[in-house]
Write a protein that holds these residues in place. Structure first.
Motif, PDB file in Angstrom:
ATOM      1  N   THR A 122       7.129  -0.100   6.866  1.00 62.06           N
ATOM      2  CA  THR A 122       7.152   0.846   5.761  1.00 62.06           C
ATOM      3  C   THR A 122       8.554   0.925   5.174  1.00 62.06           C
ATOM      4  OG1 THR A 122       5.350   2.129   6.726  1.00 62.06           O
ATOM      5  CG2 THR A 122       6.729   3.246   5.111  1.00 62.06           C
ATOM      6  N   LYS A 123       8.628   0.821   3.854  1.00 68.53           N
ATOM      7  CA  LYS A 123       9.902   0.900   3.132  1.00 68.53           C
ATOM      8  C   LYS A 123       9.900   2.174   2.301  1.00 68.53           C
ATOM      9  CE  LYS A 123      10.916  -3.185   4.622  1.00 68.53           C
ATOM     10  NZ  LYS A 123      11.708  -3.335   5.803  1.00 68.53           N
ATOM     11  N   LEU A 124      11.036   2.842   2.236  1.00 70.63           N
ATOM     12  CA  LEU A 124      11.187   4.056   1.442  1.00 70.63           C
ATOM     13  C   LEU A 124      12.006   3.741   0.208  1.00 70.63           C
ATOM     14  CD1 LEU A 124      10.387   5.084   4.270  1.00 70.63           C
ATOM     15  CD2 LEU A 124      11.811   7.059   3.845  1.00 70.63           C
ATOM     16  N   ARG A 125      11.489   4.160  -0.936  1.00 69.89           N
ATOM     17  CA  ARG A 125      12.180   3.944  -2.205  1.00 69.89           C
ATOM     18  C   ARG A 125      11.951   5.157  -3.097  1.00 69.89           C
ATOM     19  NH1 ARG A 125      13.407   0.225   0.416  1.00 69.89           N
ATOM     20  NH2 ARG A 125      13.744  -1.939  -0.109  1.00 69.89           N
ATOM     21  N   PRO A 126      12.973   5.572  -3.851  1.00 67.61           N
ATOM     22  CA  PRO A 126      12.739   6.613  -4.862  1.00 67.61           C
ATOM     23  C   PRO A 126      11.777   6.071  -5.921  1.00 67.61           C
ATOM     24  CG  PRO A 126      15.098   6.250  -4.518  1.00 67.61           C
ATOM     25  CD  PRO A 126      14.366   5.164  -3.785  1.00 67.61           C
ATOM     26  N   ALA A 127      10.868   6.898  -6.388  1.00 66.30           N
ATOM     27  CA  ALA A 127       9.904   6.455  -7.399  1.00 66.30           C
ATOM     28  C   ALA A 127      10.613   5.898  -8.622  1.00 66.30           C
ATOM     29  CB  ALA A 127       8.989   7.613  -7.796  1.00 66.30           C
ATOM     30  N   SER A 128      11.748   6.474  -8.976  1.00 68.10           N
ATOM     31  CA  SER A 128      12.472   6.036 -10.173  1.00 68.10           C
ATOM     32  C   SER A 128      12.996   4.611 -10.075  1.00 68.10           C
ATOM     33  CB  SER A 128      13.636   6.984 -10.460  1.00 68.10           C
ATOM     34  OG  SER A 128      14.544   6.977  -9.366  1.00 68.10           O
ATOM     35  N   GLU A 129      13.065   4.041  -8.871  1.00 64.44           N
ATOM     36  CA  GLU A 129      13.528   2.665  -8.676  1.00 64.44           C
ATOM     37  C   GLU A 129      12.388   1.650  -8.673  1.00 64.44           C
ATOM     38  OE1 GLU A 129      15.932   2.271  -5.177  1.00 64.44           O
ATOM     39  OE2 GLU A 129      17.435   3.686  -5.896  1.00 64.44           O
ATOM     40  N   LEU A 130      11.158   2.116  -8.671  1.00 68.09           N
ATOM     41  CA  LEU A 130      10.007   1.222  -8.587  1.00 68.09           C
ATOM     42  C   LEU A 130       9.520   0.811  -9.966  1.00 68.09           C
ATOM     43  CD1 LEU A 130       8.034   3.028  -5.749  1.00 68.09           C
ATOM     44  CD2 LEU A 130       9.462   0.983  -5.550  1.00 68.09           C
ATOM     45  N   VAL A 131       9.176  -0.466 -10.101  1.00 64.74           N
ATOM     46  CA  VAL A 131       8.635  -1.007 -11.346  1.00 64.74           C
ATOM     47  C   VAL A 131       7.283  -1.632 -11.020  1.00 64.74           C
ATOM     48  CG1 VAL A 131       8.966  -2.650 -13.222  1.00 64.74           C
ATOM     49  CG2 VAL A 131      10.944  -1.454 -12.250  1.00 64.74           C
ATOM     50  N   ILE A 132       6.250  -1.127 -11.655  1.00 61.96           N
ATOM     51  CA  ILE A 132       4.897  -1.627 -11.421  1.00 61.96           C
ATOM     52  C   ILE A 132       4.625  -2.744 -12.420  1.00 61.96           C
ATOM     53  CG2 ILE A 132       2.458  -1.023 -11.350  1.00 61.96           C
ATOM     54  CD1 ILE A 132       3.567   1.922 -10.839  1.00 61.96           C
ATOM     55  N   ILE A 133       4.160  -3.877 -11.894  1.00 66.32           N
ATOM     56  CA  ILE A 133       3.903  -5.058 -12.707  1.00 66.32           C
ATOM     57  C   ILE A 133       2.460  -5.509 -12.507  1.00 66.32           C
ATOM     58  CG2 ILE A 133       6.311  -5.836 -12.641  1.00 66.32           C
ATOM     59  CD1 ILE A 133       5.381  -7.893 -10.473  1.00 66.32           C
ATOM     60  N   THR A 134       2.068  -6.509 -13.271  1.00 67.46           N
ATOM     61  CA  THR A 134       0.760  -7.154 -13.090  1.00 67.46           C
ATOM     62  C   THR A 134       0.989  -8.551 -12.538  1.00 67.46           C
ATOM     63  OG1 THR A 134      -0.157  -5.960 -14.971  1.00 67.46           O
ATOM     64  CG2 THR A 134      -1.353  -7.919 -14.241  1.00 67.46           C
ATOM     65  N   ASP A 135       0.307  -8.878 -11.454  1.00 62.21           N
ATOM     66  CA  ASP A 135       0.312 -10.241 -10.928  1.00 62.21           C
ATOM     67  C   ASP A 135      -0.832 -10.965 -11.642  1.00 62.21           C
ATOM     68  OD1 ASP A 135      -0.113 -12.618  -9.555  1.00 62.21           O
ATOM     69  OD2 ASP A 135       0.122 -11.726  -7.573  1.00 62.21           O
ATOM     70  N   PRO A 136      -0.512 -11.848 -12.605  1.00 59.66           N
ATOM     71  CA  PRO A 136      -1.579 -12.485 -13.385  1.00 59.66           C
ATOM     72  C   PRO A 136      -2.484 -13.391 -12.559  1.00 59.66           C
ATOM     73  CG  PRO A 136       0.548 -13.468 -13.907  1.00 59.66           C
ATOM     74  CD  PRO A 136       0.814 -12.294 -13.011  1.00 59.66           C
ATOM     75  N   ASP A 137      -1.965 -13.950 -11.472  1.00 64.18           N
ATOM     76  CA  ASP A 137      -2.794 -14.820 -10.631  1.00 64.18           C
ATOM     77  C   ASP A 137      -3.906 -14.051  -9.939  1.00 64.18           C
ATOM     78  OD1 ASP A 137      -1.288 -17.048 -11.328  1.00 64.18           O
ATOM     79  OD2 ASP A 137       0.083 -16.780  -9.631  1.00 64.18           O
ATOM     80  N   LYS A 138      -3.640 -12.805  -9.591  1.00 64.17           N
ATOM     81  CA  LYS A 138      -4.637 -11.990  -8.896  1.00 64.17           C
ATOM     82  C   LYS A 138      -5.227 -10.919  -9.797  1.00 64.17           C
ATOM     83  CE  LYS A 138      -3.074 -12.754  -4.253  1.00 64.17           C
ATOM     84  NZ  LYS A 138      -3.118 -12.249  -2.912  1.00 64.17           N
ATOM     85  N   CYS A 186       9.018   7.401  -2.124  1.00 61.50           N
ATOM     86  CA  CYS A 186       7.734   6.741  -1.893  1.00 61.50           C
ATOM     87  C   CYS A 186       7.791   5.921  -0.617  1.00 61.50           C
ATOM     88  CB  CYS A 186       7.409   5.840  -3.075  1.00 61.50           C
ATOM     89  SG  CYS A 186       7.341   6.727  -4.631  1.00 61.50           S
ATOM     90  N   HIS A 187       6.771   6.054   0.200  1.00 63.74           N
ATOM     91  CA  HIS A 187       6.620   5.288   1.433  1.00 63.74           C
ATOM     92  C   HIS A 187       5.631   4.173   1.127  1.00 63.74           C
ATOM     93  CE1 HIS A 187       8.274   8.600   4.113  1.00 63.74           C
ATOM     94  NE2 HIS A 187       8.181   9.160   2.909  1.00 63.74           N
ATOM     95  N   ILE A 188       6.128   2.930   1.094  1.00 64.35           N
ATOM     96  CA  ILE A 188       5.314   1.768   0.747  1.00 64.35           C
ATOM     97  C   ILE A 188       5.175   0.888   1.985  1.00 64.35           C
ATOM     98  CG2 ILE A 188       5.074  -0.228  -0.772  1.00 64.35           C
ATOM     99  CD1 ILE A 188       5.252   2.179  -2.498  1.00 64.35           C
ATOM    100  N   MET A 198       0.845  -1.166   0.000  1.00 63.40           N
ATOM    101  CA  MET A 198       0.000   0.000   0.000  1.00 63.40           C
ATOM    102  C   MET A 198       0.897   1.238   0.000  1.00 63.40           C
ATOM    103  SD  MET A 198      -2.259   1.260   3.224  1.00 63.40           S
ATOM    104  CE  MET A 198      -3.898   1.511   2.669  1.00 63.40           C
ATOM    105  N   LEU A 199       0.563   2.172  -0.840  1.00 65.83           N
ATOM    106  CA  LEU A 199       1.291   3.435  -0.898  1.00 65.83           C
ATOM    107  C   LEU A 199       0.797   4.333   0.224  1.00 65.83           C
ATOM    108  CD1 LEU A 199       3.196   5.409  -2.402  1.00 65.83           C
ATOM    109  CD2 LEU A 199       1.205   6.083  -3.753  1.00 65.83           C
ATOM    110  N   GLU A 200       1.713   4.777   1.078  1.00 61.07           N
ATOM    111  CA  GLU A 200       1.331   5.662   2.174  1.00 61.07           C
ATOM    112  C   GLU A 200       1.460   7.127   1.779  1.00 61.07           C
ATOM    113  OE1 GLU A 200       3.784   4.189   5.403  1.00 61.07           O
ATOM    114  OE2 GLU A 200       2.093   3.003   6.121  1.00 61.07           O
ATOM    115  N   GLN A 201       2.580   7.471   1.128  1.00 64.07           N
ATOM    116  CA  GLN A 201       2.763   8.851   0.695  1.00 64.07           C
ATOM    117  C   GLN A 201       3.935   8.934  -0.265  1.00 64.07           C
ATOM    118  OE1 GLN A 201       3.673  10.661   4.571  1.00 64.07           O
ATOM    119  NE2 GLN A 201       5.615  11.342   3.715  1.00 64.07           N
TER     120      GLN A 201
END
Length: 78
Positions: free
Chosen positions: A19-35, A11-13, A1-4
């Motif tokens: 909660t983990k902090l990551r720069p947005a540029s390091e995040l890769v959004i994917i599709t989980d085909p099972d869900k 990004c606070h995830i 869940m994205l917190e802020q």
């Protein structure tokens, strides 16, 4: 869940391990085909996202590598 997302695009995830902090540029959004849901991988764990969260992350610089599933695709729940 994205917190802020901070002004510097950190990004606070929220994960199962806190909660983990990551720069947005390091995040890769994917599709989980099972869900059939969008997710981002953090430390080997998938964190599922709403489409509004995906929009916010991609707007901040995350990479969008989602696959749009079709009824004829292998693994599709449609």
């Amino acid at each position: 869940m994205l917190e802020q997302i901070d002004k510097d695009k950190t990004c606070h995830i929220k994960t199962l391990n806190g909660t983990k902090l990551r720069p947005a540029s390091e995040l890769v959004i994917i599709t989980d085909p099972d869900k059939a849901m969008s997710a981002v991988e953090i430390n080997g764990d998938l964190v599922y996202l709403t489409e509004a969260e995906v929009d916010a992350l991609t707007g901040a610089g995350a990479t969008d590598k989602r696959k749009h599933l079709k009824a004829t695709d292998s693994g599709s729940v449609i």
